[in-house]
Design an enzyme around this catalytic site. Structure first.
Site, short mmCIF file in Angstrom:
data_model
loop_
_atom_site.label_atom_id
_atom_site.label_comp_id
_atom_site.label_asym_id
_atom_site.label_seq_id
_atom_site.Cartn_x
_atom_site.Cartn_y
_atom_site.Cartn_z
N ASP A 182 0.82 -1.21 0.00
CA ASP A 182 0.00 0.00 0.00
C ASP A 182 0.86 1.26 0.00
O ASP A 182 0.58 2.22 -0.72
CB ASP A 182 -0.91 0.01 1.23
CG ASP A 182 -2.04 -0.99 1.13
OD1 ASP A 182 -2.73 -1.01 0.10
OD2 ASP A 182 -2.26 -1.75 2.09
N THR A 183 1.89 1.27 0.83
CA THR A 183 2.69 2.49 0.94
C THR A 183 3.53 2.72 -0.31
O THR A 183 3.74 3.87 -0.72
CB THR A 183 3.58 2.45 2.19
OG1 THR A 183 4.34 1.23 2.21
CG2 THR A 183 2.75 2.50 3.45
#
Length: 402
Positions: A175-176
């Site tokens: 996600d990051t």
């Protein structure tokens, strides 16, 4: 600098509307807000972003994770499934520079908030779309979570010990990474808009973001047929570069695989002859005897406590570092000197420490201005900016729209 003594940040004046929830889209919003953008986060009036309830520790019911990812944002509640909520969102987006969303592809279009419709309202809009598999292709409609992107992008297969099934990194790295690529794309699109005057879509897929950091994994397979495997704490044939035990039960990472650096390590070990030993004298030779060399270095490090060992290696110019936990970060002089950890006042918890804004700019450094706000804390002020008066807001709240 602002009146408070804080930099307004390099993105001061950039207006961002953030939709979506959890991490991939909201982390992109956090990064833009950290750098000074005015980020208006639209949340569902009933529950808000689920991240408000996430985290292993919830002191006084407060999510510490939300205090970080929601920082520097203004929270506005709107029901985007309601036509009236959609219309209010359009009015907010009409005055925005960037829209960030991470719904499943097609959701925004069903709400009448697709790029074609929004570009008619705001030709310069940069629409950042973060999803598991991207906006097109046969997988685009699948539910896409960070963990799936990590697996499909090649990361999971190479993480962990070869004796175990594929492992995961201990943070939501898929996600990051997608958020980081989304942020880079947003900034690039804003720069290009200065020439063209036109906005565009930034399409950041989680699996592609992971694939993008996988070094030479793809050409290694295509050109030579070499398949990277899980290797635990080491990179095969790169030695010495590992974590080694200390007398006081800690671990120290030593990276001395370069010839000249290995010679300095050998001297620190009081065994300078190792640098000329044919078994260890070259990068290739050390790689062939990686386990043997690691065992020899571990015997040396195990006789010293971490502090003395680190000082000895520093004296000899050998790159090394302890494996840090939060307790080590708070005590470390490098963290303190650079203010890598900052404190921000939380309305319920008081001072809360969190990672600072990175990277730092010399003149217009970003700042943490406030932690993740309460749900809907800024609804009145933001909607007032598009002409919604208190009576109208009360009606919107009574009907569940805001």
């Amino acid at each position: 600098m602002t009146a408070s003594g804080q930099s307004a940040g390099p993105l001061a004046g950039v207006r961002v509307v953030e939709m979506g929830q959890l991490l991939a889209g909201p982390f992109c919003g956090q990064l833009l807000g950290d750098l000074g953008a005015d980020v208006v986060k639209i949340e569902d009036p009933a529950k808000g972003d689920p991240l408000r309830q996430w985290g292993r520790q919830l002191p006084q019911g407060q999510s510490l994770w939300w205090s970080v990812v929601g920082r520097n944002k203004r929270s506005v509640t709107l029901n985007l499934r309601d036509p009236e909520g959609q219309e209010l969102a359009r009015q907010l987006i009409a005055g925005a520079d960037v829209l960030v969303e991470n719904f499943r592809p097609g959701t925004m279009e069903r709400w009448g908030l697709g790029f074609a419709e929004l570009q008619e309202l705001n030709p310069g809009l940069v629409m950042v779309r973060v999803s598991g598999f991207g906006q097109d292709g046969p997988y685009s409609q699948r539910a896409g979570y960070g963990a799936i992107g990590e697996a499909m992008g090649g990361l999971r297969y190479v993480v962990g010990d070869p004796s175990t099934p594929p492992s995961r990194v201990g943070i939501s790295i898929g996600d990051t990474l997608a958020a980081l690529f989304a942020t880079i794309g947003a900034l690039a699109a804003l720069q290009e808009r200065q020439t063209s005057g036109r906005g565009q879509i930034v399409d950041s897929a989680i699996y592609e973001a992971v694939l993008g950091v996988m070094e030479s994994l793809v050409p290694e397979w295509q050109v030579t047929g070499y398949q990277r495997e899980r290797t635990g704490a080491v990179l095969p044939n790169v030695a010495p570069s590992n974590v080694y035990p200390t007398q006081d039960g800690q671990w120290l990472l030593i990276a001395a695989n370069q010839d000249t650096v290995f010679a300095r390590l050998a001297k620190a070990m009081d065994a300078p002859e190792l640098a000329d030993d044919p078994r260890y004298a070259s990068h290739g030779a050390r790689g062939e005897r990686q386990e043997e060399l690691d065992n020899r270095i571990a015997a040396f490090t195990s006789a010293l406590d971490a502090e003395k060992l680190e000082a000895l290696l520093e004296e000899h110019g050998v790159p090394s570092g302890r494996i840090f936990r939060p307790v080590d970060m708070f005590a470390d002089p490098q963290f303190q000197a650079r203010e890598s950890i900052t404190e921000v006042d939380h309305p319920v918890l008081g001072p809360v420490a969190m990672q600072n804004v990175f990277p730092r700019l010399s003149r217009t450094r970003g700042t943490v201005r406030w932690p993740g706000p309460e749900l809907g804390a800024h609804t009145a002020e933001v909607l007032a900016g598009i002409g919604v008066d208190p009576d109208a807001l009360a009606q919107l709240r009574a009907s569940g729209v805001a």
